[in-house]
Every structure is written in structure tokens, then in C-alpha cells.
Design a protein around this motif. Structure first.
Motif, PDB file in Angstrom:
ATOM      1  N   VAL A  28      14.309  -3.689   9.612  1.00  0.00           N
ATOM      2  CA  VAL A  28      13.511  -2.441   9.567  1.00  0.00           C
ATOM      3  C   VAL A  28      13.464  -2.155  11.183  1.00  0.00           C
ATOM      4  O   VAL A  28      12.774  -0.719  11.581  1.00  0.00           O
ATOM      5  CB  VAL A  28      12.278  -3.294   9.301  1.00  0.00           C
ATOM      6  CG1 VAL A  28      10.891  -2.779   9.333  1.00  0.00           C
ATOM      7  CG2 VAL A  28      13.052  -3.255   7.658  1.00  0.00           C
ATOM      8  N   ARG A  32      13.507   2.060  11.438  1.00  0.00           N
ATOM      9  CA  ARG A  32      12.471   2.012   9.632  1.00  0.00           C
ATOM     10  C   ARG A  32      11.373   2.303  10.298  1.00  0.00           C
ATOM     11  O   ARG A  32      10.755   2.708   9.780  1.00  0.00           O
ATOM     12  CB  ARG A  32      12.705   0.950   8.252  1.00  0.00           C
ATOM     13  CG  ARG A  32      14.227   0.832   7.547  1.00  0.00           C
ATOM     14  CD  ARG A  32      14.217   2.021   7.578  1.00  0.00           C
ATOM     15  NE  ARG A  32      15.929   2.658   6.420  1.00  0.00           N
ATOM     16  CZ  ARG A  32      16.447   3.997   6.353  1.00  0.00           C
ATOM     17  NH1 ARG A  32      15.991   4.769   6.153  1.00  0.00           N
ATOM     18  NH2 ARG A  32      16.948   3.852   6.060  1.00  0.00           N
ATOM     19  N   VAL A  33      10.778   1.654  11.342  1.00  0.00           N
ATOM     20  CA  VAL A  33       9.592   1.869  11.902  1.00  0.00           C
ATOM     21  C   VAL A  33       9.159   2.381  13.342  1.00  0.00           C
ATOM     22  O   VAL A  33      10.392   2.337  13.943  1.00  0.00           O
ATOM     23  CB  VAL A  33       8.664   0.261  12.158  1.00  0.00           C
ATOM     24  CG1 VAL A  33       8.813  -0.219  10.394  1.00  0.00           C
ATOM     25  CG2 VAL A  33       9.292  -0.571  13.114  1.00  0.00           C
ATOM     26  N   GLU A  34       8.388   3.005  13.585  1.00  0.00           N
ATOM     27  CA  GLU A  34       8.475   3.228  14.352  1.00  0.00           C
ATOM     28  C   GLU A  34       8.595   2.496  15.523  1.00  0.00           C
ATOM     29  O   GLU A  34       7.771   1.694  16.166  1.00  0.00           O
ATOM     30  CB  GLU A  34       7.151   4.271  14.599  1.00  0.00           C
ATOM     31  CG  GLU A  34       6.898   4.624  16.594  1.00  0.00           C
ATOM     32  CD  GLU A  34       5.316   5.294  16.874  1.00  0.00           C
ATOM     33  OE1 GLU A  34       4.929   5.893  17.380  1.00  0.00           O
ATOM     34  OE2 GLU A  34       3.948   4.806  15.957  1.00  0.00           O
ATOM     35  N   THR A  39       7.066  -3.329  18.228  1.00  0.00           N
ATOM     36  CA  THR A  39       7.894  -3.764  17.623  1.00  0.00           C
ATOM     37  C   THR A  39       9.530  -4.235  17.947  1.00  0.00           C
ATOM     38  O   THR A  39      10.383  -5.325  17.507  1.00  0.00           O
ATOM     39  CB  THR A  39       8.527  -2.092  16.429  1.00  0.00           C
ATOM     40  OG1 THR A  39       8.620  -1.212  17.399  1.00  0.00           O
ATOM     41  CG2 THR A  39       7.599  -1.696  15.795  1.00  0.00           C
ATOM     42  N   GLU A 263       2.705  -2.803  11.056  1.00  0.00           N
ATOM     43  CA  GLU A 263       3.918  -1.474  10.507  1.00  0.00           C
ATOM     44  C   GLU A 263       4.830  -1.873   9.449  1.00  0.00           C
ATOM     45  O   GLU A 263       5.727  -1.510   9.244  1.00  0.00           O
ATOM     46  CB  GLU A 263       4.760  -1.822  12.351  1.00  0.00           C
ATOM     47  CG  GLU A 263       3.688  -0.971  12.936  1.00  0.00           C
ATOM     48  CD  GLU A 263       4.328  -0.493  14.060  1.00  0.00           C
ATOM     49  OE1 GLU A 263       5.372  -0.251  14.249  1.00  0.00           O
ATOM     50  OE2 GLU A 263       3.775  -0.933  15.401  1.00  0.00           O
ATOM     51  N   ARG A 266       2.735  -1.555   5.974  1.00  0.00           N
ATOM     52  CA  ARG A 266       3.176   0.307   5.786  1.00  0.00           C
ATOM     53  C   ARG A 266       4.484   0.350   5.227  1.00  0.00           C
ATOM     54  O   ARG A 266       4.489   1.705   4.509  1.00  0.00           O
ATOM     55  CB  ARG A 266       2.447   1.008   7.495  1.00  0.00           C
ATOM     56  CG  ARG A 266       2.381   2.099   7.376  1.00  0.00           C
ATOM     57  CD  ARG A 266       2.307   3.019   8.739  1.00  0.00           C
ATOM     58  NE  ARG A 266       1.277   2.278   9.387  1.00  0.00           N
ATOM     59  CZ  ARG A 266       1.316   1.340  10.782  1.00  0.00           C
ATOM     60  NH1 ARG A 266       2.417   1.610  11.284  1.00  0.00           N
ATOM     61  NH2 ARG A 266      -0.055   1.085  11.205  1.00  0.00           N
ATOM     62  N   TYR A 267       5.836  -0.131   6.127  1.00  0.00           N
ATOM     63  CA  TYR A 267       6.835   0.571   5.989  1.00  0.00           C
ATOM     64  C   TYR A 267       7.407  -0.580   5.191  1.00  0.00           C
ATOM     65  O   TYR A 267       7.904   0.751   3.564  1.00  0.00           O
ATOM     66  CB  TYR A 267       7.694  -0.437   6.441  1.00  0.00           C
ATOM     67  CG  TYR A 267       9.322  -0.063   5.805  1.00  0.00           C
ATOM     68  CD1 TYR A 267      10.066   0.918   6.562  1.00  0.00           C
ATOM     69  CD2 TYR A 267      10.581  -1.184   5.108  1.00  0.00           C
ATOM     70  CE1 TYR A 267      11.475   1.037   5.881  1.00  0.00           C
ATOM     71  CE2 TYR A 267      10.987  -0.995   5.436  1.00  0.00           C
ATOM     72  CZ  TYR A 267      11.986  -0.013   5.471  1.00  0.00           C
ATOM     73  OH  TYR A 267      13.195   0.809   4.773  1.00  0.00           O
ATOM     74  N   ARG A 268       7.071  -1.316   3.918  1.00  0.00           N
ATOM     75  CA  ARG A 268       7.415  -1.608   2.507  1.00  0.00           C
ATOM     76  C   ARG A 268       6.579  -1.055   1.045  1.00  0.00           C
ATOM     77  O   ARG A 268       6.568  -1.017   0.753  1.00  0.00           O
ATOM     78  CB  ARG A 268       6.863  -3.430   2.508  1.00  0.00           C
ATOM     79  CG  ARG A 268       7.674  -4.131   3.223  1.00  0.00           C
ATOM     80  CD  ARG A 268       7.116  -5.209   3.528  1.00  0.00           C
ATOM     81  NE  ARG A 268       6.496  -6.190   2.128  1.00  0.00           N
ATOM     82  CZ  ARG A 268       6.449  -7.407   1.772  1.00  0.00           C
ATOM     83  NH1 ARG A 268       6.101  -8.091   2.643  1.00  0.00           N
ATOM     84  NH2 ARG A 268       5.688  -7.799   0.409  1.00  0.00           N
ATOM     85  N   CYS A 270       5.549   2.221   2.361  1.00  0.00           N
ATOM     86  CA  CYS A 270       6.480   3.555   1.849  1.00  0.00           C
ATOM     87  C   CYS A 270       7.844   3.454   0.996  1.00  0.00           C
ATOM     88  O   CYS A 270       7.466   4.500   0.192  1.00  0.00           O
ATOM     89  CB  CYS A 270       6.860   4.146   3.420  1.00  0.00           C
ATOM     90  SG  CYS A 270       5.230   4.706   4.469  1.00  0.00           S
ATOM     91  N   ASP A 278       3.344   9.031   6.017  1.00  0.00           N
ATOM     92  CA  ASP A 278       2.898   7.941   7.358  1.00  0.00           C
ATOM     93  C   ASP A 278       2.220   8.301   8.463  1.00  0.00           C
ATOM     94  O   ASP A 278       2.626   9.711   9.239  1.00  0.00           O
ATOM     95  CB  ASP A 278       4.278   7.159   7.334  1.00  0.00           C
ATOM     96  CG  ASP A 278       3.833   5.875   8.412  1.00  0.00           C
ATOM     97  OD1 ASP A 278       2.828   5.671   8.805  1.00  0.00           O
ATOM     98  OD2 ASP A 278       5.063   5.717   9.173  1.00  0.00           O
TER      99      ASP A 278
END
Length: 286
Positions: A28, A32-34, A39, A263, A266-268, A270, A278
Motif C-alpha cells: 500500500v 496505493r497511497v500518495e 508514508t 492515509e 483512506r485507501y481502505r 476507497c 480521493d
């Protein structure tokens, strides 16, 4: 026999839980995330924890097949590496969150993923330097007593190495972790109307006790090992379980990320609702 079964069960739980959890965090955070400074911290921790968990079978092998010197040396050295890196990374994460709360404008302009990645590389190099420099001493301290009898090492050097390991890999980082954390807590109380100031606190309040509880027995038995005048079965058993306990920190860390980090949440969300847009934009100064 009971000791072997319990040890095998603990190793199996740590391995089966740690590998998929850290693999998921790595995936992820990588794709998958910014890509943000925050991160990047979690990505580097997932890489270190995943590598540490993958070497868990070596720990089992080195404890029950002591004649495999290479497995024993590699296991002890990598445990030492992970201990130093965990301490350095958690210390950096707490300082980073403190700066984020104290100087949001500066953090917005200078806190970049590239700078974070450079710091991670530096911590990897520093951790490797501490671990490889005293590799033979770690092998002496954390090897079964039957192997330690074959070592001809200066007792003073061994005690100094254990003391350095405790100070540099645990006590000093823990102090430097708690000071910024107390500042964040104080700031959160003074800024009750600014809920954002408490965001970094959620992760830290989970990671700090995990680090303390999982690594403290490791250091306690290190000192007991070098202080014992003669090998004792209970001491060797306790040292073995203390080493296994360190692997559970690598299982708990990704749980905190996946259940508390904004973050990842937020991914989960989406994933569960693909129609969700997003609109997070760039990483905010919390």
C-alpha cells in the motif's frame, strides 16, 4: 518437549501474522497511497519488519541446531540490526511529528519524501555499522551455552558491547522518543480547538509501548547472560523467549498503521467504495 512446542507455536504465530501484514503495508505504501514523508516512514518500517520476520526460521534453526554457525551468526546480527533500526526510526518518527506540530510552515516547505528517504538510508547504514562491528560479540552473547564455551573473547569487550547495545539501541532513543511525545501531548492540551495537533499522537502512543515491552526483556536477559558465572537452563530459556518476543513488535506495528493512520484508512475506504473520490490533495501540515 513443552518448551519446543511453545517456542514453535510462538514462532509460527509471529511468522504467519508478520509476513502478510508487513507485506500489505509495504504494498500500500509503495503503490496505493500518495508518496509523502509520512508514508515513507511507514514504508521503511514495513521493509525492515518484513526482512526481520523472514529471517525468523533462522532463529529457530540457530536455537535447536547450534552447529550451524552461519545461521546463528546471521540471525543474531540481523536481530541486532533490527533493534538499532527500530530505535532510530521510532526516534526519528517522534521528532518528525514534533516538528510537524511545532513548525507546520517549515514542515510544509521542507518535509519531503526525498529528505525522508535519505534519512532512512542513513539509519540503515548506521544500524548496519553498529551490528556488523560487534557481530562476533552478539553471536557470543545470544548463542547457546554449548557454543559460547568455544569463544575466546575479552569479557570486558563483551560487557561494553552489551552496554552500548542497551544505551544506543534502547535507552537513549527511548528518552529522545518520549521528549517530543510529551511536547505533542502538551500542545494537544493547549490547543483543544485544533484537533489536528493530536493526529500524530495516535500512532506514537501505540508504537512506543510496543517498542518498550517487546525489547526490554531482550536487554534484561543480555545483561543476565554476561553476568552469570555459569550457564543456567532457565536463563537460556528466558533469553530464547525474549528473542522471540522481539518478533511480535514486527506484527503489532503494521496493525497500528492500518487501523490508525489516516492515509491507510483512506485507501481502505476507497477499496470498499470505488466510487469515493480521493480529494485529499497534498499532505497537510498537521
Amino acid at each position: 518437549m513443552v518448551f519446543l512446542i511453545v517456542f514453535l507455536v510462538l514462532c509460527g504465530v509471529a511468522f504467519l501474522a508478520g509476513v502478510p501484514l508487513n507485506s500489505y503495508v509495504f504494498f500500500v505504501a509503495s503503490f496505493r497511497v500518495e508518496r509523502t514523508a509520512r508514508t515513507m516512514w511507514f514504508w521503511s518500517r514495513a521493509v525492515a519488519d518484513l526482512m526481520f520476520i523472514i529471517f525468523l526460521p533462522l532463529r529457530f534453526t540457530s536455537n535447536f541446531i547450534p552447529d550451524l554457525d552461519s545461521a546463528n551468526e546471521m540471525s543474531n546480527t540481523f536481530t541486532s540490526f533490527h533493534m538499532f533500526f527500530s530505535a532510530f526510526l521510532l526516534m526519528s518518527l517522534s521528532v518528525d511529528h514534533c516538528i510537524l506540530v511545532a513548525c507546520p510552515e517549515w514542515a510544509r516547505n521542507h518535509r519531503t519524501p526525498r529528505l525522508t528517504f535519505k534519512m532512512v538510508i542513513g539509519m540503515w547504514a548506521l544500524s548496519a555499522g553498529f551490528s556488523l562491528r560487534h557481530g562476533d560479540l552478539w553471536e557470543y552473547v545470544y548463542s547457546p551455552s554449548s557454543i559460547r564455551m568455544n569463544f575466546q573473547l575479552d569479557e570486558g569487550k563483551v560487557k561494553a558491547a552489551v552496554a552500548i547495545q542497551f544505551l544506543v539501541g534502547f535507552l537513549i532513543p527511548l528518552v529522545l522518543i518520549l521528549i517530543p511525545t510529551f511536547y505533542i501531548i502538551l500542545t494537544a492540551k493547549l490547543r483543544r480547538n485544533r484537533i489536528q495537533s493530536t493526529k500524530p499522537l495516535k500512532i506514537l502512543l501505540g508504537l512506543i509501548p510496543t517498542f518498550f515491552l517487546c525489547w526490554l526483556p531482550y536487554h534484561v536477559f543480555s545483561f543476565l547472560q554476561i553476568s552469570a558465572t555459569y550457564p543456567h537452563p532457565l536463563l537460556n530459556t528466558g533469553s530464547t523467549f525474549a528473542c522471540v518476543l522481539t518478533y511480535f513488535s514486527s506484527c503489532l506495528n503494521p496493525i497500528f498503521y492500518l487501523t490508525m493512520e489516516e492515509e491507510f484508512l483512506r485507501y481502505r475506504q476507497c477499496v470498499r467504495n470505488p466510487q469515493t473520490t480521493d480529494n485529499s490533495g497534498p499532505e497537510p501540515a498537521e
